[in-house]
Design a protein around this motif. Structure first.
Motif, short mmCIF file in Angstrom:
data_model
loop_
_atom_site.label_atom_id
_atom_site.label_comp_id
_atom_site.label_asym_id
_atom_site.label_seq_id
_atom_site.Cartn_x
_atom_site.Cartn_y
_atom_site.Cartn_z
N GLU A 126 8.21 7.44 -45.73
CA GLU A 126 9.16 6.55 -45.11
C GLU A 126 8.41 5.25 -44.86
OE1 GLU A 126 10.52 7.70 -41.23
OE2 GLU A 126 8.50 7.83 -40.39
N VAL A 127 9.12 4.14 -44.85
CA VAL A 127 8.50 2.84 -44.64
C VAL A 127 9.17 2.17 -43.45
CG1 VAL A 127 7.96 0.59 -45.63
CG2 VAL A 127 8.00 2.62 -47.11
N LEU A 128 8.37 1.80 -42.47
CA LEU A 128 8.87 1.10 -41.28
C LEU A 128 8.19 -0.26 -41.21
CD1 LEU A 128 9.39 4.18 -40.63
CD2 LEU A 128 9.15 3.54 -38.22
N VAL A 129 8.99 -1.29 -41.09
CA VAL A 129 8.47 -2.65 -40.92
C VAL A 129 8.78 -3.10 -39.51
CG1 VAL A 129 8.58 -5.06 -41.68
CG2 VAL A 129 8.77 -3.19 -43.36
N GLY A 130 7.76 -3.49 -38.77
CA GLY A 130 7.94 -3.98 -37.42
C GLY A 130 8.06 -5.49 -37.41
N ASP A 131 9.23 -5.99 -37.12
CA ASP A 131 9.43 -7.45 -37.07
C ASP A 131 9.03 -7.97 -35.69
OD1 ASP A 131 10.21 -10.06 -37.60
OD2 ASP A 131 12.23 -9.69 -36.84
N LEU A 163 13.64 3.06 -45.87
CA LEU A 163 13.10 1.86 -45.23
C LEU A 163 13.88 1.56 -43.96
CD1 LEU A 163 11.38 -0.76 -45.17
CD2 LEU A 163 13.12 -1.80 -46.67
N ARG A 164 13.13 1.29 -42.88
CA ARG A 164 13.75 0.88 -41.62
C ARG A 164 13.07 -0.37 -41.08
NH1 ARG A 164 13.11 5.20 -37.35
NH2 ARG A 164 11.59 6.22 -38.70
N LEU A 165 13.88 -1.26 -40.55
CA LEU A 165 13.37 -2.44 -39.85
C LEU A 165 13.37 -2.14 -38.36
CD1 LEU A 165 12.48 -5.47 -39.99
CD2 LEU A 165 14.89 -6.03 -39.60
N VAL A 166 12.24 -2.32 -37.73
CA VAL A 166 12.11 -2.06 -36.30
C VAL A 166 11.91 -3.38 -35.58
CG1 VAL A 166 10.75 -0.90 -34.51
CG2 VAL A 166 11.11 0.22 -36.74
N ALA A 167 12.82 -3.70 -34.68
CA ALA A 167 12.67 -4.92 -33.88
C ALA A 167 11.67 -4.65 -32.76
CB ALA A 167 14.02 -5.34 -33.31
N VAL A 168 10.60 -5.41 -32.74
CA VAL A 168 9.52 -5.19 -31.76
C VAL A 168 9.89 -5.89 -30.45
CG1 VAL A 168 7.08 -5.56 -31.27
CG2 VAL A 168 7.83 -5.00 -33.61
N PRO A 169 9.79 -5.19 -29.32
CA PRO A 169 10.08 -5.83 -28.02
C PRO A 169 9.11 -6.97 -27.72
CG PRO A 169 10.00 -3.43 -27.83
CD PRO A 169 9.47 -3.77 -29.18
N ASP A 170 9.40 -7.71 -26.68
CA ASP A 170 8.52 -8.80 -26.26
C ASP A 170 7.12 -8.27 -25.99
OD1 ASP A 170 10.59 -10.59 -26.43
OD2 ASP A 170 11.07 -10.55 -24.29
N LEU A 171 6.15 -9.11 -26.28
CA LEU A 171 4.75 -8.72 -26.14
C LEU A 171 4.39 -8.55 -24.66
CD1 LEU A 171 2.04 -8.28 -27.67
CD2 LEU A 171 1.57 -10.72 -27.27
N PRO A 172 3.97 -7.35 -24.25
CA PRO A 172 3.59 -7.15 -22.85
C PRO A 172 2.27 -7.86 -22.54
CG PRO A 172 3.99 -5.04 -23.97
CD PRO A 172 3.89 -6.10 -25.02
N GLU A 173 2.05 -8.15 -21.29
CA GLU A 173 0.80 -8.77 -20.88
C GLU A 173 -0.35 -7.80 -21.16
OE1 GLU A 173 -1.26 -10.76 -16.89
OE2 GLU A 173 0.80 -9.98 -16.84
N GLY A 174 -1.45 -8.35 -21.66
CA GLY A 174 -2.63 -7.53 -21.92
C GLY A 174 -2.68 -6.91 -23.30
N TRP A 175 -1.72 -7.21 -24.16
CA TRP A 175 -1.70 -6.69 -25.53
C TRP A 175 -1.90 -7.83 -26.52
CZ3 TRP A 175 -0.30 -1.65 -27.49
CH2 TRP A 175 0.02 -0.72 -26.51
N THR A 176 -2.52 -7.51 -27.67
CA THR A 176 -2.46 -8.41 -28.81
C THR A 176 -1.28 -7.99 -29.69
OG1 THR A 176 -4.04 -7.02 -30.03
CG2 THR A 176 -4.92 -8.91 -28.80
N GLY A 177 -0.79 -8.94 -30.46
CA GLY A 177 0.46 -8.72 -31.18
C GLY A 177 0.42 -7.59 -32.18
N LYS A 178 -0.62 -7.52 -33.00
CA LYS A 178 -0.68 -6.47 -34.02
C LYS A 178 -0.76 -5.09 -33.37
CE LYS A 178 -3.22 -4.73 -38.02
NZ LYS A 178 -4.39 -4.87 -38.91
#
Length: 384
Positions: free
Chosen positions: A69-74, A95-110
């Motif tokens: 399965e292929v998941l792409v995190g936008d 294939l599924r597109l996953v909408a990524v929530p807002d970046l929490p404090e203390g995390w890097t994006g990837k």
């Protein structure tokens, strides 16, 4: 004095030559079997990747020999990344597109995007791919087969690096050169020492159960260098990691010019070489073994010191032969080999610049986000 210095250069050049000879002998491209069991979730974090995402996704969907399965995190793309993935998904339910929530404090994006994708994945193995990595049809099955046969919880390999500009050719070849020339892979497979852990963040396969037990990307949430931090995290918890030859499994073009290359390699420098303890040692190893021989050769010829000239010439040839052997095996452009001394100097310049001249805000900027720089010597990961 000059002869003694030349002998030191020869010793420093022979170290990676010997390691590379062993590593190239044991590093193999994994072969898949007729039909590899299980489901592999191919997880692709994407932020403004419209230029490359279609090729990456279609290549992943073309995987053969294993169920995928292929998941792409936008990750809040402002270009057509999401629209492109939706268009492909409309014709392929794998294939599924996953909408990524807002970046929490203390995390890097990837790390955040990868963590979100892992929670959505259904596979028993998770294959994290950068958005500019193109799998060959048997790439995922080969990695999964090696993981099953070896019992490794994490398997990684360096995709074949494609380079179109001089700036790329002066920087990108250091990935394979450092891994093959300076990592004792036989010891890596024999000993559980976390310091021997290594991976290429462009392509990492992990058992889903082991990923969850280790804390995964959540345990290294502040890091910009998952290729170093994840395998060390796994090893700290008694899990096995391994490397394979990845050049026949996938291709990648990381950057498009020198500016991108400099920025890309700078962003994770302080989590790699660029510490006050490590960088002087790496400077001795790299400059002394691959640049100084050429300088000594010229100087010895100018002053007529024939013994020193012969030894320096030997060191220079050993250095160049090591680089040529690695370049040939990993199928990088042969034209990068004569650039080797300049490549070493560029790599050291990036590392020293990152150590001595962090930007005025004390942060690293990547994909439009600004992250606080971890101080040298900071803990390699935080708890999830």
């Amino acid at each position: 004095m000059m002869l003694a210095l030349a002998l030191l250069c020869l010793a420093l050049a022979l170290l990676p030559a010997c390691l590379a000879a062993v590593n190239l002998g044991i590093l193999r491209t994994p072969e898949p079997e007729a039909e590899e069991p299980g489901l592999v979730s191919i997880l692709i974090p994407a932020r403004n990747e419209a230029a490359v995402i279609e090729r990456t996704v279609r290549a992943a969907l073309a995987s053969a020999g294993i169920a995928i399965e292929v998941l792409v995190g936008d990750d809040h793309s402002t270009d057509d990344t999401a629209a492109i993935v939706r268009g492909i998904a409309a014709a392929d339910p794998r294939l599924r597109l996953v909408a990524v929530p807002d970046l929490p404090e203390g995390w890097t994006g990837k790390n955040h995007t990868c963590s979100v994708l892992a929670r959505e994945a259904r596979g028993d193995r998770l294959l994290f791919l950068d958005a500019d990595v193109t799998l060959v049809p048997n790439g995922a099955a080969g990695l999964a087969a090696h993981a099953r046969r070896s019992g490794a919880d994490l398997v990684s390999g360096v995709p074949r690096q494609t380079m179109g500009t001089l700036g790329e050719r002066l920087t990108v070849p250091m990935i394979d050169f450092l891994l093959i020339g300076y990592l004792p892979m036989a010891l890596m497979r024999l000993l559980p020492d976390p310091s021997l852990g290594a991976a290429c963040g462009q392509m990492i396969l992990m058992r889903a159960e082991s990923y969850a037990a280790s804390g995964g990307h959540g345990a290294i949430r502040t890091s910009l260098h998952d290729g170093v931090r994840l395998p060390r995290l796994f090893r700290e918890q008694g899990l096995r990691t391994d490397l394979v030859a990845g050049h026949a499994l996938a291709t990648c073009r990381m950057y498009r010019d020198f500016r991108q290359s400099w920025a890309g390699f700078s962003k994770n420098a302080r989590e790699g070489m660029a510490t006050s303890r490590a960088l002087p040692v790496w400077t001795l190893l790299l400059f002394g073994g691959h640049v100084l021989p050429w300088l000594l050769l010229v100087l010895a010829l100018l002053v007529g010191d024939r013994p020193a000239a012969w030894v320096a010439a030997g060191a220079a040839l050993v250095s160049l032969a090591t680089r040529a052997a690695i370049t040939l095996v990993v199928r990088e452009p042969a034209a990068t080999v004569p650039l080797h001394p300049a490549t070493i100097c560029t790599a050291l310049a990036i590392q020293w610049n990152a150590l001595l001249r962090p930007d005025r805000a004390g942060a690293s900027v990547w994909k439009g986000r600004r992250y606080p720089l971890a101080p040298p010597g900071s803990p390699p990961h935080q708890g999830s």
